[in-house]
Design an enzyme around this catalytic site. Structure first.
Site, PDB file in Angstrom:
ATOM      1  N   LYS A 181      15.619  -3.845   9.229  1.00 27.11           N
ATOM      2  CA  LYS A 181      14.479  -4.642   8.790  1.00 27.11           C
ATOM      3  C   LYS A 181      13.559  -3.788   7.934  1.00 27.11           C
ATOM      4  CE  LYS A 181      10.404  -5.663  10.471  1.00 27.11           C
ATOM      5  NZ  LYS A 181       9.636  -5.862   9.208  1.00 27.11           N
ATOM      6  N   PRO A 182      13.670  -3.887   6.614  1.00 25.03           N
ATOM      7  CA  PRO A 182      12.689  -3.223   5.758  1.00 25.03           C
ATOM      8  C   PRO A 182      11.380  -4.020   5.796  1.00 25.03           C
ATOM      9  CG  PRO A 182      14.662  -3.936   4.536  1.00 25.03           C
ATOM     10  CD  PRO A 182      14.650  -4.629   5.842  1.00 25.03           C
ATOM     11  N   GLU A 254       8.853   7.553  14.768  1.00 23.19           N
ATOM     12  CA  GLU A 254       8.139   8.472  13.888  1.00 23.19           C
ATOM     13  C   GLU A 254       6.866   7.765  13.478  1.00 23.19           C
ATOM     14  OE1 GLU A 254       6.796   9.196  10.856  1.00 23.19           O
ATOM     15  OE2 GLU A 254       7.896  10.806   9.896  1.00 23.19           O
ATOM     16  N   CYS A 288       3.074   9.737   6.134  1.00 23.42           N
ATOM     17  CA  CYS A 288       2.696  10.132   7.494  1.00 23.42           C
ATOM     18  C   CYS A 288       2.380  11.618   7.585  1.00 23.42           C
ATOM     19  CB  CYS A 288       3.815   9.789   8.473  1.00 23.42           C
ATOM     20  SG  CYS A 288       4.156   8.029   8.613  1.00 23.42           S
ATOM     21  N   GLU A 386      -6.213   7.910  11.108  1.00 17.81           N
ATOM     22  CA  GLU A 386      -5.395   8.096   9.917  1.00 17.81           C
ATOM     23  C   GLU A 386      -5.867   7.139   8.821  1.00 17.81           C
ATOM     24  OE1 GLU A 386      -0.633   8.569   9.073  1.00 17.81           O
ATOM     25  OE2 GLU A 386      -1.286   6.889  10.316  1.00 17.81           O
TER      26      GLU A 386
END
Length: 517
Positions: A181-182, A254, A288, A386
């Protein structure tokens, strides 16, 4: 702005046709540079996801029966096809994500490097390992690596091609199928890569593409998977990890980062400045592992800040399908608005904008300037969270111990960078930072591009790792095949157990002395 000539209606129809979808729902995919609609991307339903898994399992049974050499031959052909078609993939990535062409091309190189590494390393990693068994001479134990089955792979929009194809590569070579699944915003370039795999000779149906928002189909992807590979936010990672644990399947997550860079007093600023610029602003800061916090000693802050800000101002930002701009667009208007909210909050609470801090609507709807801040305080949103954009902040420290403490003052632990001429001293500092990737005299590429070594995160930056032997072994189950050539483990009915215990103790002591056990 017209689309690159490589992107034809026929190609778009082929790529969207690869999505498993019967729902009738679509997602409006736009060209990021202009905001103009490109096409309606089909959306998958939970039932479509289940159909995709059924097809992948059927193909996986065939693929797993192939000798490893045959699977590697497919990947060798895929590698060559990717070399031939890398710029066409870069075209699609630019349309979908708005990234600079330099970064789009480099992303295709990541898949080439991972593929090449595992073509070479897989025979060693997957080779059966025979050990001595429970009783010397008359027994053996052999580790056999078997594919887990079908992997659920969920990839993000920031590095869609790499996190899809590079993460799928070791899984496929190990004999698995993949349901992929992109992100909706970045499906076309991924589908192009999957098509290259089929052109290279991969069995039909082995890699299935599904599209949709996480709340709609994410749970179904995890529910049907034999292992999950996810790259994305920490919040979503917690949800996926909990469901994987409930289903007793493994997962690699990740997740996010708030990555520090420390400039030691002996660092060569001629090297630090371009390295730090790249680490902070590559992929428009949407990485990231990119650097969001820079720590410089009070002694060197003024010189570093002046040179770093000048370099940030010199970054060419543009909406072009050539290699001239260093930095492109953010992926979407909502992403730009998120960045703006972080910067505006910081400024309202006393932060100083040294350069940037503004959107660039003259370039496109989602463009934002390279931004450098200072005077950051803990109450600001971007102090701990972030930001994931072209924004970095400069802090000062008095001692190296303080710099390390500041670097570790975060819930994240994905990447860190330390710069200094005394490499041994810089490495010693780096080893004190609580992060899965430590780069000495580099921002992030030195660790991430080292495909022989694993790459993962500490704390809330993730679970598990990619690359290295672990990056392939995680997609396998280990089977222990033990052989006893002569039955010596059973005791007869008339066994003298006192004597048996004495003999067992003596035997174990003797084997320990000889190093047998």
């Amino acid at each position: 702005m017209s689309l690159p000539s490589s992107i034809t209606p026929e190609l778009l129809a082929k790529l969207t046709g690869m999505v498993v979808s019967t729902s009738g729902r679509t997602y409006p995919l736009t060209e990021v540079y202009t905001g103009d609609k490109v096409l309606d991307l089909p959306q998958s339903s939970p039932e479509d996801v289940e159909t995709a898994y059924a097809a992948a399992r059927k193909a996986q049974a065939i693929w797993a029966s192939w000798p490893l050499k045959s699977r590697l031959d497919v990947m060798k052909r895929f590698h060559e096809l990717l070399l031939q078609n890398g710029l066409a993939i870069a075209d699609l990535m630019q349309v979908e994500t708005g990234k600079a062409r330099r970064m789009a091309f480099e992303e295709t190189c990541d898949v080439l490097m991972v593929t090449s590494h595992y073509i070479k390393a897989a025979p060693r990693i997957l080779k059966e390992k025979k050990h001595g068994g429970v009783v010397p001479v008359v027994s053996t134990s052999t580790e056999v690596r078997l594919p887990k089955g079908v992997i659920g792979l969920i990839s993000p929009w920031n590095f869609p091609f790499a996190t899809s194809l590079s993460d799928a590569m070791p899984a496929l070579i190990a004999g698995n199928g993949v349901v992929l699944k992109p992100d909706n915003k970045s499906t076309l370039n991924v589908a192009y890569g999957v098509d290259l795999l089929y052109r290279a000779g991969m069995p039909a149906g082995l890699v299935q593409i599904v599209c949709g928002e996480g709340p709609d189909i994410g749970s179904t992807i995890v529910e049907n998977a034999d292992f999950v590979m996810f790259t994305g936010s920490t919040a979503t990672g917690r949800i996926i990890g909990a469901q994987a644990g409930q289903n007793l399947i493994g997962c690699t997550l990740e997740l996010g980062g708030k990555n520090p860079l420390i400039v030691l007093d002996d660092a060569d600023l001629d090297e630090v400045i371009p390295g730090a610029i790249m680490a902070a602003f590559l992929n428009t800061g949407q990485a990231c592992m990119h650097i969001e916090r820079i720590y410089v000693s009070e002694k060197r802050k003024d010189e570093f800040t002046q040179r770093f800000v000048e370099a940030a101002r010199a970054i060419e930002v543009g909406a072009t399908y050539d290699f001239s701009p260093m930095m492109g667009s953010l992926v979407s208007v909502p992403q730009r608005e998120r960045i703006e909210s972080h910067v505006d909050d910081a400024v309202a609470k006393g932060a100083t904008v040294l350069t940037g801090g503004k959107a660039r609507p003259d370039l496109g709807p989602a463009f934002y300037e390279p931004t450098v801040l200072t005077d950051i305080t803990p109450d600001m949103i971007l102090a701990k969270n972030e930001t994931f954009g072209p924004v970095t902040s400069i802090y000062t420290y008095k001692t190296v111990d303080e710099a390390v403490a500041l670097a570790n003052d975060t819930d994240y632990g994905l990447n860190a960078s330390v710069w200094g001429k005394d490499v041994a001293a810089a490495e010693a500092v780096g080893r004190r930072i609580q992060a899965g990737n430590i780069n000495i005299n580099d921002g992030l590429a030195a660790s991430y591009a080292s495909k022989k070594s694993t790459s993962g995160g500490f704390k809330t930056s993730g679970v598990g790792s990619r690359h290295g032997d672990a990056g392939m072994l995680k997609y396998t189950d280990v089977q222990n095949v033990a052989v006893l050539k002569k039955q010596v483990l059973s005791n007869p009915p008339d066994t003298d157990w006192d004597k048996n215990v004495d003999q067992t103790v003596k035997g174990l002591r003797f084997m320990r002395k000889l190093g047998i056990r």
